[in-house]
Design an enzyme around this catalytic site. Sequence first.
Site, mmCIF file in Angstrom:
data_model
loop_
_atom_site.group_PDB
_atom_site.id
_atom_site.type_symbol
_atom_site.label_atom_id
_atom_site.label_comp_id
_atom_site.label_asym_id
_atom_site.label_seq_id
_atom_site.Cartn_x
_atom_site.Cartn_y
_atom_site.Cartn_z
ATOM 1 N N ARG A 37 0.819 -1.221 0.000
ATOM 2 C CA ARG A 37 0.000 0.000 0.000
ATOM 3 C C ARG A 37 0.849 1.265 0.000
ATOM 4 N NH1 ARG A 37 -5.264 -1.428 3.762
ATOM 5 N NH2 ARG A 37 -6.380 -2.472 2.085
ATOM 6 N N LYS A 174 -18.223 -16.434 4.283
ATOM 7 C CA LYS A 174 -19.685 -16.377 4.406
ATOM 8 C C LYS A 174 -20.394 -15.868 3.167
ATOM 9 C CE LYS A 174 -20.377 -15.360 9.261
ATOM 10 N NZ LYS A 174 -20.735 -14.204 10.105
HETATM 11 P P1 AMP Z 1 -13.490 -13.712 3.739
HETATM 12 O O1 AMP Z 1 -12.840 -12.734 4.688
HETATM 13 O O2 AMP Z 1 -14.951 -13.808 3.840
HETATM 14 O O3 AMP Z 1 -12.965 -13.556 2.312
HETATM 15 O O4 AMP Z 1 -12.998 -15.143 4.247
HETATM 16 C C1 AMP Z 1 -11.675 -15.525 4.201
HETATM 17 C C2 AMP Z 1 -11.483 -16.659 5.154
HETATM 18 O O5 AMP Z 1 -12.329 -17.738 4.792
HETATM 19 C C3 AMP Z 1 -10.078 -17.212 5.122
HETATM 20 O O6 AMP Z 1 -9.432 -16.868 6.319
HETATM 21 C C4 AMP Z 1 -10.283 -18.708 4.999
HETATM 22 O O7 AMP Z 1 -9.511 -19.438 5.929
HETATM 23 C C5 AMP Z 1 -11.749 -18.913 5.285
HETATM 24 N N1 AMP Z 1 -12.282 -20.092 4.612
HETATM 25 C C6 AMP Z 1 -12.148 -20.410 3.316
HETATM 26 N N2 AMP Z 1 -12.718 -21.609 3.062
HETATM 27 C C7 AMP Z 1 -13.226 -22.061 4.215
HETATM 28 C C8 AMP Z 1 -13.919 -23.240 4.603
HETATM 29 N N3 AMP Z 1 -14.202 -24.191 3.717
HETATM 30 N N4 AMP Z 1 -14.280 -23.373 5.894
HETATM 31 C C9 AMP Z 1 -13.976 -22.402 6.787
HETATM 32 N N5 AMP Z 1 -13.342 -21.267 6.482
HETATM 33 C C10 AMP Z 1 -12.954 -21.085 5.217
#
Ligand code: AMP
Length: 375
Positions: A37, A174
């Site tokens: 950044r 999510k």
């Molecule tokens: P986000 O911040 O919503 O993009 O989520 C990213 C996070 O989702 C990362 O830290 C991953 O470890 C987690 N993640 C990805 N796939 C899975 C899964 N199958 N089960 C649980 N967590 C996950």
Amino acid sequence: MLLPRLEDLGDLTGRSVLVRTDFNVPLRDGEIVDDLRIRAALPTLRFLVDAGANVTACTHLGRPKGAYDPAYSVDPVRRKLAEWVPEVELLDNLRFNPGETANDPEFVAELIAGHDVYVNDAFGASHRAHASIVGPPAQLPSAAGRLLAREVEVLSGLLDRPRRPFVAVMGGAKVSDKLAVIEALLDKVDSLIVGGGMCFTFLKAKGHAVGASLCEDDMVETCRRLLDGPKPIHLPYDLTALGPGGRLFEPDAGGEVRQIGASVPDGWSGVDIGPGSAAAFGDVIHEAGTVLWNGPMGVFEDPRFAGGTGAVARAMAETRAFTVVGGGDSAAAAKLFGVDRDMDHVSTGGGASLELIERGDLPGLEALRGAPNVA
Ligand code: AMP
């Protein structure tokens, strides 16, 4: 989207310019872990210094609670700037003042005092209507910095006239966090790939068992509606799963790791897409004209479950498509797998890029378009 540019500011010799940068860099033990950044803001800072302006930069860093906190000192950033653009002064962390997040007019007055011109180069903070983002452009002649202008050009260009087929790859934890952006994207893309924790809510909507995987039951109906829509949604048909008793990041805790199909047995958690799905997703990426990637395909921070995210990262690097990584975890993953430089664009703002895709605008951009030199 027409934003005022640095060139529109006229002669800057001897003028005092306040630049809002996004130097919200990750720190570990007071050291900067990733200086992307800061590097990304250099073209704007150098342009202003070379134009003869007196340049003062300002940024937030982390989430201090509206008061001085040495843990969030900008001193590590100051040291980098002293090496790279010593002419630029950096104000204290904006969030040491509660007026920043509250968009307090008094804090805005304090910020702009003594400055003639304002430049916003903080793409990653432009989705927030905070004092330093929306306050100064209401009062000073203003422009978008190079980084902000490039981010907006790439992301709005992607949505307005993508080379087709246009494929979005969504992952992360999510569905609920990204539902609005998924809906906005489904209007624009030719197909959507879904992996990561969010795929289980979609898999459940298709009738699969999800075991102990991440799943948002209240979103199953919504996912079913999206799956019934006109655009193809690619879901994994195999998974890498962690068995009962296993723990993430603790390979010695026991618990079996196994490749399974799209249904997850009781007590098991799907934590990555399987190798078959990774290859299939790779094929879709190879045949695309444009790919937008946001969110990991699995828990890539644990090397046992990094395969799917690595495969997508490599496919992104190899495809001839125009490739854009939407910031946050996927940018970190692209770097981890050594392919960040092979992407056409890696956004510096995760939240901001998603909001720009979803809404087509950001508070910081609206403010620049309303600046006195524009209106
Ligand atoms: P986000 O911040 O919503 O993009 O989520 C990213 C996070 O989702 C990362 O830290 C991953 O470890 C987690 N993640 C990805 N796939 C899975 C899964 N199958 N089960 C649980 N967590 C996950």
